[in-house]
Scaffold this motif. Sequence first.
Motif, PDB file in Angstrom:
ATOM      1  N   TYR A   1       0.879  -1.154  -0.132  1.00  0.00           N
ATOM      2  CA  TYR A   1       0.100   0.052   0.061  1.00  0.00           C
ATOM      3  C   TYR A   1       0.833   0.945   0.108  1.00  0.00           C
ATOM      4  O   TYR A   1       2.045   1.310   0.671  1.00  0.00           O
ATOM      5  CB  TYR A   1      -1.040  -0.099   1.089  1.00  0.00           C
ATOM      6  CG  TYR A   1      -1.825  -1.194   1.248  1.00  0.00           C
ATOM      7  CD1 TYR A   1      -2.944  -1.194   0.416  1.00  0.00           C
ATOM      8  CD2 TYR A   1      -1.835  -2.469   1.958  1.00  0.00           C
ATOM      9  CE1 TYR A   1      -3.784  -2.194   0.320  1.00  0.00           C
ATOM     10  CE2 TYR A   1      -2.410  -3.269   1.825  1.00  0.00           C
ATOM     11  CZ  TYR A   1      -3.599  -3.355   1.036  1.00  0.00           C
ATOM     12  OH  TYR A   1      -4.437  -4.455   0.857  1.00  0.00           O
TER      13      TYR A   1
ATOM     14  N   ARG B   1      -3.545  -0.931   5.677  1.00  0.00           N
ATOM     15  CA  ARG B   1      -4.538  -1.929   6.101  1.00  0.00           C
ATOM     16  C   ARG B   1      -4.332  -2.383   7.554  1.00  0.00           C
ATOM     17  O   ARG B   1      -3.111  -2.864   8.045  1.00  0.00           O
ATOM     18  CB  ARG B   1      -4.025  -3.173   5.033  1.00  0.00           C
ATOM     19  CG  ARG B   1      -5.178  -4.291   5.489  1.00  0.00           C
ATOM     20  CD  ARG B   1      -4.951  -5.246   4.224  1.00  0.00           C
ATOM     21  NE  ARG B   1      -5.972  -6.374   4.444  1.00  0.00           N
ATOM     22  CZ  ARG B   1      -5.718  -7.525   4.213  1.00  0.00           C
ATOM     23  NH1 ARG B   1      -4.921  -7.944   3.243  1.00  0.00           N
ATOM     24  NH2 ARG B   1      -6.511  -8.545   4.390  1.00  0.00           N
TER      25      ARG B   1
ATOM     26  N   ILE C   1      -9.714  -0.932  -4.088  1.00  0.00           N
ATOM     27  CA  ILE C   1      -8.826  -0.854  -3.117  1.00  0.00           C
ATOM     28  C   ILE C   1      -7.467  -0.253  -3.808  1.00  0.00           C
ATOM     29  O   ILE C   1      -6.853   0.775  -3.422  1.00  0.00           O
ATOM     30  CB  ILE C   1      -8.490  -1.994  -2.349  1.00  0.00           C
ATOM     31  CG1 ILE C   1      -9.742  -2.045  -1.222  1.00  0.00           C
ATOM     32  CG2 ILE C   1      -7.397  -1.350  -1.327  1.00  0.00           C
ATOM     33  CD1 ILE C   1     -10.220  -0.806  -0.378  1.00  0.00           C
TER      34      ILE C   1
ATOM     35  N   ASP D   1      -5.768   3.292  -3.261  1.00  0.00           N
ATOM     36  CA  ASP D   1      -4.443   3.492  -2.936  1.00  0.00           C
ATOM     37  C   ASP D   1      -3.524   4.223  -3.657  1.00  0.00           C
ATOM     38  O   ASP D   1      -2.440   4.700  -3.300  1.00  0.00           O
ATOM     39  CB  ASP D   1      -3.823   1.963  -2.709  1.00  0.00           C
ATOM     40  CG  ASP D   1      -2.574   2.243  -1.922  1.00  0.00           C
ATOM     41  OD1 ASP D   1      -2.515   2.815  -0.815  1.00  0.00           O
ATOM     42  OD2 ASP D   1      -1.697   1.474  -2.253  1.00  0.00           O
TER      43      ASP D   1
ATOM     44  N   CYS E   1      -9.883  -1.906   6.940  1.00  0.00           N
ATOM     45  CA  CYS E   1      -9.993  -3.429   6.641  1.00  0.00           C
ATOM     46  C   CYS E   1     -10.811  -4.092   6.153  1.00  0.00           C
ATOM     47  O   CYS E   1     -11.771  -3.426   5.677  1.00  0.00           O
ATOM     48  CB  CYS E   1     -10.125  -3.740   8.377  1.00  0.00           C
ATOM     49  SG  CYS E   1     -11.839  -3.607   9.015  1.00  0.00           S
ATOM     50  N   TYR E   2     -10.564  -5.368   5.821  1.00  0.00           N
ATOM     51  CA  TYR E   2     -11.407  -6.071   5.175  1.00  0.00           C
ATOM     52  C   TYR E   2     -12.513  -6.710   5.885  1.00  0.00           C
ATOM     53  O   TYR E   2     -11.879  -7.008   7.048  1.00  0.00           O
ATOM     54  CB  TYR E   2     -10.793  -7.045   4.187  1.00  0.00           C
ATOM     55  CG  TYR E   2     -10.184  -6.711   2.867  1.00  0.00           C
ATOM     56  CD1 TYR E   2     -10.748  -6.177   2.022  1.00  0.00           C
ATOM     57  CD2 TYR E   2      -8.893  -6.876   2.531  1.00  0.00           C
ATOM     58  CE1 TYR E   2     -10.145  -5.367   0.859  1.00  0.00           C
ATOM     59  CE2 TYR E   2      -8.003  -6.231   1.835  1.00  0.00           C
ATOM     60  CZ  TYR E   2      -8.658  -5.682   0.682  1.00  0.00           C
ATOM     61  OH  TYR E   2      -8.124  -5.156  -0.402  1.00  0.00           O
TER      62      TYR E   2
END
Length: 123
Positions: free
Chosen positions: A6, A11, A102, A106, A117-118
């Motif tokens: 990232y 994350r 995502i 990013d 978060c997922y």
Amino acid sequence: MQKLDYNYLVRLIPSHLFKFCGRVEKQFVGENAGLGILGLDVGNKYIGVSLFKRHSNEIEPLTKFDRAKADQELPQLIEKHKVLGMVVNMPKEHHEHVTSFIEQLDGNEIYRGLPFCYFQKTI
């Protein structure tokens, strides 16, 4: 799922995201600031958005917008609701559209330092 490096997003695992957001609220704005966490349900065409308000433990459905307009819509929601982080729904199967979304976020400096978060729904 592929591992991403990232550039701007941070994350976290779900429990760490909530702890982080709680510390930020207390440190900078007090217990009842009304700041929250965005919930994103990313589809192939649309993104559903809800807001979890930490001080009241309520989830409020906010909006749904065309995924092509995410670059305009999402920053406005983050600013308007003083979002501290995001929870992104990750389906068990066919999650390529979520990871590509995502990656798209990013690549934008607007999201620098924004934790996410997922989360996988289990019904």
